[in-house]
Design a protein around this motif. Sequence first.
Motif, PDB file in Angstrom:
ATOM      1  N   ASP A 116       0.811  -1.222   0.000  1.00  0.00           N
ATOM      2  CA  ASP A 116       0.000   0.000   0.000  1.00  0.00           C
ATOM      3  C   ASP A 116       0.842   1.269   0.000  1.00  0.00           C
ATOM      4  O   ASP A 116       0.596   2.193  -0.775  1.00  0.00           O
ATOM      5  CB  ASP A 116      -0.927   0.023   1.218  1.00  0.00           C
ATOM      6  N   ARG A 117       1.824   1.313   0.881  1.00  0.00           N
ATOM      7  CA  ARG A 117       2.602   2.537   1.053  1.00  0.00           C
ATOM      8  C   ARG A 117       3.356   2.913  -0.222  1.00  0.00           C
ATOM      9  O   ARG A 117       3.342   4.057  -0.656  1.00  0.00           O
ATOM     10  CB  ARG A 117       3.570   2.350   2.202  1.00  0.00           C
ATOM     11  N   HIS A 118       4.036   1.950  -0.823  1.00  0.00           N
ATOM     12  CA  HIS A 118       4.835   2.246  -2.005  1.00  0.00           C
ATOM     13  C   HIS A 118       3.969   2.467  -3.231  1.00  0.00           C
ATOM     14  O   HIS A 118       4.322   3.253  -4.110  1.00  0.00           O
ATOM     15  CB  HIS A 118       5.854   1.143  -2.243  1.00  0.00           C
ATOM     16  N   CYS A 119       2.847   1.797  -3.291  1.00  0.00           N
ATOM     17  CA  CYS A 119       1.934   2.022  -4.410  1.00  0.00           C
ATOM     18  C   CYS A 119       1.362   3.430  -4.347  1.00  0.00           C
ATOM     19  O   CYS A 119       1.210   4.099  -5.373  1.00  0.00           O
ATOM     20  CB  CYS A 119       0.816   0.983  -4.395  1.00  0.00           C
ATOM     21  N   ASP A 120       1.094   3.907  -3.157  1.00  0.00           N
ATOM     22  CA  ASP A 120       0.569   5.260  -2.992  1.00  0.00           C
ATOM     23  C   ASP A 120       1.620   6.311  -3.335  1.00  0.00           C
ATOM     24  O   ASP A 120       1.288   7.411  -3.748  1.00  0.00           O
ATOM     25  CB  ASP A 120       0.054   5.449  -1.559  1.00  0.00           C
ATOM     26  N   GLN A 121       2.907   5.977  -3.181  1.00  0.00           N
ATOM     27  CA  GLN A 121       3.973   6.903  -3.540  1.00  0.00           C
ATOM     28  C   GLN A 121       4.000   7.161  -5.045  1.00  0.00           C
ATOM     29  O   GLN A 121       4.259   8.269  -5.478  1.00  0.00           O
ATOM     30  CB  GLN A 121       5.336   6.333  -3.155  1.00  0.00           C
ATOM     31  N   LEU A 122       3.766   6.128  -5.825  1.00  0.00           N
ATOM     32  CA  LEU A 122       3.919   6.254  -7.274  1.00  0.00           C
ATOM     33  C   LEU A 122       2.605   6.461  -8.003  1.00  0.00           C
ATOM     34  O   LEU A 122       2.551   7.175  -8.991  1.00  0.00           O
ATOM     35  CB  LEU A 122       4.612   5.014  -7.835  1.00  0.00           C
ATOM     36  N   VAL A 123       1.564   5.816  -7.533  1.00  0.00           N
ATOM     37  CA  VAL A 123       0.257   5.911  -8.186  1.00  0.00           C
ATOM     38  C   VAL A 123      -0.718   6.437  -7.148  1.00  0.00           C
ATOM     39  O   VAL A 123      -0.952   5.793  -6.137  1.00  0.00           O
ATOM     40  CB  VAL A 123      -0.208   4.530  -8.689  1.00  0.00           C
ATOM     41  N   SER A 124      -1.297   7.577  -7.393  1.00  0.00           N
ATOM     42  CA  SER A 124      -2.139   8.207  -6.376  1.00  0.00           C
ATOM     43  C   SER A 124      -3.591   7.742  -6.438  1.00  0.00           C
ATOM     44  O   SER A 124      -4.484   8.448  -6.013  1.00  0.00           O
ATOM     45  CB  SER A 124      -2.073   9.726  -6.544  1.00  0.00           C
ATOM     46  N   ARG A 125      -3.833   6.543  -6.925  1.00  0.00           N
ATOM     47  CA  ARG A 125      -5.209   6.061  -7.002  1.00  0.00           C
ATOM     48  C   ARG A 125      -5.576   5.122  -5.853  1.00  0.00           C
ATOM     49  O   ARG A 125      -6.616   4.503  -5.866  1.00  0.00           O
ATOM     50  CB  ARG A 125      -5.474   5.383  -8.332  1.00  0.00           C
ATOM     51  N   GLY A 126      -4.724   5.000  -4.881  1.00  0.00           N
ATOM     52  CA  GLY A 126      -5.034   4.177  -3.722  1.00  0.00           C
ATOM     53  C   GLY A 126      -4.325   2.844  -3.752  1.00  0.00           C
ATOM     54  O   GLY A 126      -3.420   2.615  -4.543  1.00  0.00           O
ATOM     55  N   GLU A 127      -4.768   1.978  -2.867  1.00  0.00           N
ATOM     56  CA  GLU A 127      -4.106   0.686  -2.725  1.00  0.00           C
ATOM     57  C   GLU A 127      -4.572  -0.290  -3.811  1.00  0.00           C
ATOM     58  O   GLU A 127      -5.697  -0.200  -4.295  1.00  0.00           O
ATOM     59  CB  GLU A 127      -4.364   0.109  -1.345  1.00  0.00           C
ATOM     60  N   PRO A 128      -3.699  -1.230  -4.179  1.00  0.00           N
ATOM     61  CA  PRO A 128      -4.087  -2.213  -5.197  1.00  0.00           C
ATOM     62  C   PRO A 128      -5.070  -3.230  -4.622  1.00  0.00           C
ATOM     63  O   PRO A 128      -5.054  -3.524  -3.423  1.00  0.00           O
ATOM     64  CB  PRO A 128      -2.764  -2.874  -5.578  1.00  0.00           C
ATOM     65  N   GLY A 129      -5.910  -3.770  -5.479  1.00  0.00           N
ATOM     66  CA  GLY A 129      -6.866  -4.785  -5.049  1.00  0.00           C
ATOM     67  C   GLY A 129      -6.177  -6.119  -4.824  1.00  0.00           C
ATOM     68  O   GLY A 129      -4.993  -6.291  -5.132  1.00  0.00           O
ATOM     69  N   PRO A 130      -6.897  -7.089  -4.296  1.00  0.00           N
ATOM     70  CA  PRO A 130      -6.275  -8.380  -3.983  1.00  0.00           C
ATOM     71  C   PRO A 130      -5.791  -9.136  -5.225  1.00  0.00           C
ATOM     72  O   PRO A 130      -4.750  -9.791  -5.177  1.00  0.00           O
ATOM     73  CB  PRO A 130      -7.380  -9.155  -3.260  1.00  0.00           C
ATOM     74  N   VAL A 131      -6.505  -9.024  -6.331  1.00  0.00           N
ATOM     75  CA  VAL A 131      -6.074  -9.719  -7.551  1.00  0.00           C
ATOM     76  C   VAL A 131      -4.826  -9.063  -8.110  1.00  0.00           C
ATOM     77  O   VAL A 131      -3.872  -9.736  -8.521  1.00  0.00           O
ATOM     78  CB  VAL A 131      -7.216  -9.726  -8.596  1.00  0.00           C
ATOM     79  N   LEU A 132      -4.802  -7.731  -8.106  1.00  0.00           N
ATOM     80  CA  LEU A 132      -3.629  -7.018  -8.607  1.00  0.00           C
ATOM     81  C   LEU A 132      -2.404  -7.281  -7.739  1.00  0.00           C
ATOM     82  O   LEU A 132      -1.292  -7.377  -8.245  1.00  0.00           O
ATOM     83  CB  LEU A 132      -3.919  -5.515  -8.677  1.00  0.00           C
TER      84      LEU A 132
END
Length: 118
Positions: free
Chosen positions: A26-42
């Motif tokens: 979650d934390r690193h995904c939010d750093q690069l992509v500002s659309r929130g946390e990835p879903g479980p499948v992703l």
Amino acid sequence: MSLWQVMVCALALCLAGMLVLSQAMDRHCDQLVSRGEPGPVLRVVLRLVGAALMLLALWLCTGLWGAAVGVIVWLGDLCVAALALAWLLAYMPRPGAVLVAMGGLAALAVTLLAAFTE
């Protein structure tokens, strides 16, 4: 492939694999992509792709040096990749991620080209 090509490609693949694995968090995904946390499948897909990139780097290392030395070189590449990615995500997340992604794609292309031309 020559020694230096394998070293650079393996390091770039490890870096790209670490970057993809970091995007499953979650934390690193939010750093690069500002659309929130990835879903479980992703998350599962990102983890599988990251593991596949790092296993491809292992295949390159063991193909050149054999199993004993290749695994040690691969572990060294993983350590350098983890340290470099931690620094990039801390100090320059977006430009660093772009550089790592471009390097990973180039290394993947060189590896696949070398595998198909042999």
